[in-house]
Design a protein around this motif. Structure first.
Motif, short mmCIF file in Angstrom:
data_model
loop_
_atom_site.label_atom_id
_atom_site.label_comp_id
_atom_site.label_asym_id
_atom_site.label_seq_id
_atom_site.Cartn_x
_atom_site.Cartn_y
_atom_site.Cartn_z
N GLU A 30 0.82 -1.21 0.00
CA GLU A 30 0.00 0.00 0.00
C GLU A 30 0.86 1.26 0.00
N ARG A 31 1.90 1.25 0.82
CA ARG A 31 2.81 2.40 0.87
C ARG A 31 3.49 2.61 -0.48
N LEU A 32 3.89 1.49 -1.02
CA LEU A 32 4.65 1.51 -2.27
C LEU A 32 3.77 2.02 -3.41
N LEU A 33 2.52 1.57 -3.44
CA LEU A 33 1.65 1.95 -4.56
C LEU A 33 1.36 3.45 -4.57
N ALA A 34 1.50 4.08 -3.42
CA ALA A 34 1.33 5.53 -3.37
C ALA A 34 2.40 6.21 -4.22
N LEU A 35 3.54 5.57 -4.37
CA LEU A 35 4.62 6.13 -5.19
C LEU A 35 4.47 5.78 -6.67
N PHE A 36 3.63 4.80 -6.96
CA PHE A 36 3.49 4.31 -8.34
C PHE A 36 2.02 4.39 -8.77
N PRO A 37 1.48 5.60 -8.94
CA PRO A 37 0.06 5.70 -9.28
C PRO A 37 -0.30 4.92 -10.55
N ARG A 38 0.62 4.85 -11.50
CA ARG A 38 0.30 4.13 -12.74
C ARG A 38 0.11 2.64 -12.49
N LEU A 39 0.84 2.11 -11.53
CA LEU A 39 0.67 0.70 -11.18
C LEU A 39 -0.59 0.52 -10.34
N ALA A 40 -0.82 1.47 -9.44
CA ALA A 40 -1.99 1.37 -8.56
C ALA A 40 -3.29 1.32 -9.37
N GLU A 41 -3.30 2.03 -10.50
CA GLU A 41 -4.50 2.03 -11.36
C GLU A 41 -4.61 0.77 -12.19
N ARG A 42 -3.57 -0.05 -12.20
CA ARG A 42 -3.54 -1.20 -13.12
C ARG A 42 -3.27 -2.51 -12.38
#
Ligand code: ADP
Ligand code: ADP
Length: 228
Positions: free
Chosen positions: A117-129
Motif C-alpha cells: 500500500e505504501r509503495l503503490l502511493a509512489l506508483f500511481p500508474r501501477l496502482a491504477e492497473r
C-alpha cells in the motif's frame, strides 16, 4: 566499512575475461552509478555482488560479509535485491500478483500488505492497473513494476541494471524520481548501471566508469557534471 566492498575482483566466462581487478565501494545511503558501454562488464559486476557469478580472484563483501561461496538466495538475505536488465516480470500474472511475489520472498504477509500500500502511493500508474496482466504494461510501467517488486523484499541495497534502457526521457526521469524517493523513505542504498551519464549525473553521488572490464575513472558525480 562500506555497505558494499568489491575488492580487486576478476571474473571470466570461459576464456573471456569480463572483469579485471575491479574495485568499488558503496556507502550506506549512497547513490552510486556504474557507467559504461555495452559489454563493459556492468551486468557482470552487479551479478557478482548478488552472488550470481563467482570471481576467480578478489573479494566482495556486503555488510561486511563475504558473498563468495554463497548462493544468490543467501546473498539476498544480507539485504540485497537485484533488478535485472530486461525486467523479468511475470507477463501473464497481474501487477498485483507480481508485487505479491516480492512480498512472499519477504515472508511476513501483514507487513507485505502494508508495504504494498505504501509503495503503490509512489506508483500511481501501477496502482491504477493492479488487475492488468503485467505483460500488457508499457515498457516504463514494466520497469516501475520490476523496481516495486524488488523493493517489496525490503532490501537495504537495491542493484538496478540499466533502468533507462529503451525508455523515453520523461519516463526515465520519473523512474529516477521514484528511486530517489525510495532512497529516502525506505532508507535504500542504490547501485545503478547505465550506458550513458547524461541523465544520471544529477542523481548520483558517485560514479565509476567501466570499460573493457576495468574501472577507468571514479569520482564524485559533481566533478563530472561541470566538465560535460
Ligand atoms: P555490460 O553489462 O556492461 O553490457 P556484461 O557484464 O553483460 O557487460 O558483459 C561483459 C562481457 O562478458 C561481454 O563481453 C559479454 O559478452 C560477456 N558475457 C556476459 N555474460 C556472459 C555469459 N553468461 N557467458 C559468456 N559471456 C558473457
Ligand atoms: P516498519 O515497516 O517496521 O514501520 P519502515 O517503515 O522503516 O519499518 O520500513 C521498513 C522496510 O519497509 C524498508 O526497509 C523498506 O523495504 C520498506 N519500506 C519502507 N517504506 C517504504 C515505502 N514507502 N515503499 C515501499 N517500501 C517501503
Amino acid at each position: 566499512g562500506a555497505l558494499v566492498e568489491v575488492d580487486g575482483i576478476h571474473v571470466r566466462y570461459g576464456d573471456l575475461v569480463a572483469l579485471r581487478d575491479v574495485s568499488l565501494s558503496v556507502a550506506e545511503g549512497e547513490v552510486v552509478c556504474i557507467i559504461g558501454p555495452n559489454g563493459a562488464g556492468k551486468s557482470t559486476a552487479l551479478t557478482a555482488i548478488a552472488g550470481g557469478v563467482a570471481p576467480y580472484a578478489g573479494d566482495i563483501r556486503v555488510g561486511g560479509v563475504s558473498v563468495l561461496g554463497l548462493r544468490p538466495e543467501q546473498v539476498a538475505r544480507l539485504g540485497l535485491s537485484l533488478v535485472p536488465e530486461g525486467r523479468h516480470i511475470f507477463g501473464t500474472l497481474t501487477v498485483e500478483e507480481n508485487l505479491r511475489i516480492g512480498g512472499y520472498i519477504q515472508g511476513d504477509r501483514a507487513a507485505a500488505k502494508a508495504d504494498m500500500e505504501r509503495l503503490l502511493a509512489l506508483f500511481p500508474r501501477l496502482a491504477e492497473r493492479l488487475r492488468y496482466p503485467a505483460g500488457r504494461l508499457s515498457g516504463g510501467e514494466q520497469q516501475m513494476l520490476a523496481v516495486a517488486r524488488a523493493v517489496m523484499t525490503r532490501p537495504r541495497l537495491l542493484l538496478v541494471d540499466e533502468p533507462s534502457l529503451g525508455l523515453a526521457p520523461r519516463i526515465i526521469d520519473q523512474i529516477y524520481e521514484i528511486l530517489l524517493d525510495l532512497r529516502q523513505r525506505a532508507a535504500l542504498t542504490l547501485l545503478i548501471n547505465e550506458q550513458s551519464s547524461n541523465r544520471i549525473l544529477k542523481h548520483a553521488d558517485r560514479i565509476y566508469v567501466l570499460r573493457g572490464g576495468r574501472v577507468q575513472l571514479e569520482g564524485p558525480a559533481a566533478d563530472l557534471r561541470d566538465g560535460e
